[in-house]
Design a protein around this motif. Structure first.
Motif, PDB file in Angstrom:
ATOM      1  N   VAL A  44      13.131  41.686  15.780  1.00 24.35           N
ATOM      2  CA  VAL A  44      13.687  40.690  14.875  1.00 24.35           C
ATOM      3  C   VAL A  44      12.542  39.836  14.366  1.00 24.35           C
ATOM      4  O   VAL A  44      11.578  39.571  15.076  1.00 24.35           O
ATOM      5  CB  VAL A  44      14.785  39.826  15.539  1.00 24.35           C
ATOM      6  CG1 VAL A  44      16.031  40.616  15.801  1.00 24.35           C
ATOM      7  CG2 VAL A  44      14.305  39.200  16.808  1.00 24.35           C
ATOM      8  N   LEU A  45      12.636  39.425  13.094  1.00 20.75           N
ATOM      9  CA  LEU A  45      11.604  38.618  12.457  1.00 20.75           C
ATOM     10  C   LEU A  45      12.182  37.289  12.021  1.00 20.75           C
ATOM     11  O   LEU A  45      13.363  37.185  11.718  1.00 20.75           O
ATOM     12  CB  LEU A  45      11.063  39.316  11.200  1.00 20.75           C
ATOM     13  CG  LEU A  45      10.515  40.709  11.318  1.00 20.75           C
ATOM     14  CD1 LEU A  45      10.094  41.201   9.950  1.00 20.75           C
ATOM     15  CD2 LEU A  45       9.356  40.736  12.266  1.00 20.75           C
ATOM     16  N   LYS A  46      11.307  36.298  11.941  1.00 24.18           N
ATOM     17  CA  LYS A  46      11.744  35.007  11.427  1.00 24.18           C
ATOM     18  C   LYS A  46      10.597  34.339  10.716  1.00 24.18           C
ATOM     19  O   LYS A  46       9.510  34.186  11.252  1.00 24.18           O
ATOM     20  CB  LYS A  46      12.230  34.096  12.542  1.00 24.18           C
ATOM     21  CG  LYS A  46      12.791  32.783  12.024  1.00 24.18           C
ATOM     22  CD  LYS A  46      13.384  31.980  13.139  1.00 24.18           C
ATOM     23  CE  LYS A  46      14.118  30.763  12.689  1.00 24.18           C
ATOM     24  NZ  LYS A  46      13.421  29.889  11.814  1.00 24.18           N
ATOM     25  N   TRP A  53      17.209  34.902  11.834  1.00 31.80           N
ATOM     26  CA  TRP A  53      16.366  36.031  12.201  1.00 31.80           C
ATOM     27  C   TRP A  53      16.802  37.261  11.419  1.00 31.80           C
ATOM     28  O   TRP A  53      17.983  37.470  11.173  1.00 31.80           O
ATOM     29  CB  TRP A  53      16.476  36.311  13.692  1.00 31.80           C
ATOM     30  CG  TRP A  53      15.884  35.242  14.546  1.00 31.80           C
ATOM     31  CD1 TRP A  53      16.492  34.085  14.945  1.00 31.80           C
ATOM     32  CD2 TRP A  53      14.586  35.208  15.113  1.00 31.80           C
ATOM     33  NE1 TRP A  53      15.632  33.344  15.721  1.00 31.80           N
ATOM     34  CE2 TRP A  53      14.457  34.016  15.852  1.00 31.80           C
ATOM     35  CE3 TRP A  53      13.500  36.085  15.087  1.00 31.80           C
ATOM     36  CZ2 TRP A  53      13.308  33.676  16.536  1.00 31.80           C
ATOM     37  CZ3 TRP A  53      12.354  35.744  15.778  1.00 31.80           C
ATOM     38  CH2 TRP A  53      12.262  34.554  16.496  1.00 31.80           C
ATOM     39  N   THR A  54      15.839  38.114  11.020  1.00 30.42           N
ATOM     40  CA  THR A  54      16.106  39.355  10.317  1.00 30.42           C
ATOM     41  C   THR A  54      15.923  40.507  11.294  1.00 30.42           C
ATOM     42  O   THR A  54      14.860  40.666  11.880  1.00 30.42           O
ATOM     43  CB  THR A  54      15.131  39.530   9.130  1.00 30.42           C
ATOM     44  OG1 THR A  54      15.298  38.455   8.230  1.00 30.42           O
ATOM     45  CG2 THR A  54      15.385  40.831   8.412  1.00 30.42           C
ATOM     46  N   ARG A  55      16.961  41.314  11.477  1.00 29.74           N
ATOM     47  CA  ARG A  55      16.892  42.432  12.421  1.00 29.74           C
ATOM     48  C   ARG A  55      16.410  43.686  11.700  1.00 29.74           C
ATOM     49  O   ARG A  55      16.629  43.859  10.518  1.00 29.74           O
ATOM     50  CB  ARG A  55      18.269  42.697  13.012  1.00 29.74           C
ATOM     51  CG  ARG A  55      18.790  41.540  13.812  1.00 29.74           C
ATOM     52  CD  ARG A  55      20.142  41.870  14.436  1.00 29.74           C
ATOM     53  NE  ARG A  55      20.739  40.711  15.037  1.00 29.74           N
ATOM     54  CZ  ARG A  55      20.419  40.216  16.231  1.00 29.74           C
ATOM     55  NH1 ARG A  55      19.478  40.802  16.928  1.00 29.74           N
ATOM     56  NH2 ARG A  55      21.013  39.157  16.707  1.00 29.74           N
ATOM     57  N   GLY A  56      15.754  44.538  12.474  1.00 27.38           N
ATOM     58  CA  GLY A  56      15.275  45.793  11.913  1.00 27.38           C
ATOM     59  C   GLY A  56      14.465  46.569  12.927  1.00 27.38           C
ATOM     60  O   GLY A  56      14.572  46.342  14.133  1.00 27.38           O
ATOM     61  N   ARG A  98      19.883  32.656  19.993  1.00 25.52           N
ATOM     62  CA  ARG A  98      19.912  33.693  18.956  1.00 25.52           C
ATOM     63  C   ARG A  98      19.266  35.002  19.389  1.00 25.52           C
ATOM     64  O   ARG A  98      19.513  36.038  18.801  1.00 25.52           O
ATOM     65  CB  ARG A  98      19.184  33.199  17.698  1.00 25.52           C
ATOM     66  CG  ARG A  98      19.809  32.004  17.076  1.00 25.52           C
ATOM     67  CD  ARG A  98      21.053  32.401  16.342  1.00 25.52           C
ATOM     68  NE  ARG A  98      21.658  31.218  15.759  1.00 25.52           N
ATOM     69  CZ  ARG A  98      22.914  31.148  15.435  1.00 25.52           C
ATOM     70  NH1 ARG A  98      23.699  32.160  15.648  1.00 25.52           N
ATOM     71  NH2 ARG A  98      23.402  30.061  14.919  1.00 25.52           N
ATOM     72  N   LEU A  99      18.401  34.950  20.402  1.00 26.12           N
ATOM     73  CA  LEU A  99      17.674  36.129  20.856  1.00 26.12           C
ATOM     74  C   LEU A  99      18.152  36.553  22.229  1.00 26.12           C
ATOM     75  O   LEU A  99      18.681  35.762  22.989  1.00 26.12           O
ATOM     76  CB  LEU A  99      16.173  35.835  20.944  1.00 26.12           C
ATOM     77  CG  LEU A  99      15.436  35.517  19.660  1.00 26.12           C
ATOM     78  CD1 LEU A  99      14.000  35.168  19.963  1.00 26.12           C
ATOM     79  CD2 LEU A  99      15.503  36.688  18.700  1.00 26.12           C
ATOM     80  N   ASN A 100      17.895  37.789  22.549  1.00 25.68           N
ATOM     81  CA  ASN A 100      18.123  38.288  23.895  1.00 25.68           C
ATOM     82  C   ASN A 100      17.111  37.610  24.818  1.00 25.68           C
ATOM     83  O   ASN A 100      15.955  37.426  24.446  1.00 25.68           O
ATOM     84  CB  ASN A 100      17.911  39.805  23.890  1.00 25.68           C
ATOM     85  CG  ASN A 100      18.255  40.467  25.183  1.00 25.68           C
ATOM     86  OD1 ASN A 100      17.949  39.957  26.255  1.00 25.68           O
ATOM     87  ND2 ASN A 100      18.886  41.621  25.084  1.00 25.68           N
TER      88      ASN A 100
END
Length: 134
Positions: A44-46, A53-56, A98-100
């Motif tokens: 994930v990016l931010k 956050w942008t997942r990919g 927001r994150l694991n």
């Protein structure tokens, strides 16, 4: 009281099965990377100015890397090609919502500014090594 050993046995067995799966998955990704095959790491990016956050997938193949945002993502963040890791850290308390909790956050810098890249603990070193290559 007779059920206690059964419950403990199931918990221990489940934990062992999960650990075995994660270990097998890590070995597979590492062997693919050593063989020069293409691997995809969930990340994930931010952008610090962006709200979420942008997942990919962070894709690593034969000395090069690229970023593939999830399909149908609204305004996906794209990674600049001159990205370098400045610092590696655990997620902050406000990021854990927001994150694991098993993610590792890499603070990266580029000519376009700062970007946060987060990957699972067992896969973050592959992303780190790909971003550290000249």
């Amino acid at each position: 009281m007779d059920q206690f050993p059964v419950i403990v046995g199931l918990l221990v067995g489940g934990a062992g099965l999960a650990a075995s799966h994660l270990n097998r998955q890590q070995r597979k990704i590492t062997s693919h990377l050593i063989d020069g095959r293409r691997i995809k790491v969930v990340c994930v990016l931010k952008d610090p100015q962006a709200p979420g956050w942008t997942r990919g997938h962070f894709v690593i193949e034969s000395g090069a890397w690229s970023w593939e945002p999830r399909p149908r993502q609204k305004n996906p963040l794209m990674l600049p090609p001159d990205l370098e890791v400045a610092r590696v850290r655990e997620p902050a308390l406000k990021e854990i919502t927001r994150l694991n909790h098993r993610f590792i956050v890499m603070e990266c810098i580029s000519a376009q500014g700062e970007v946060l890249v987060a990957a699972l603990h067992g896969h973050a070193e592959h992303v780190f090594m790909a971003l550290s290559r000249p």
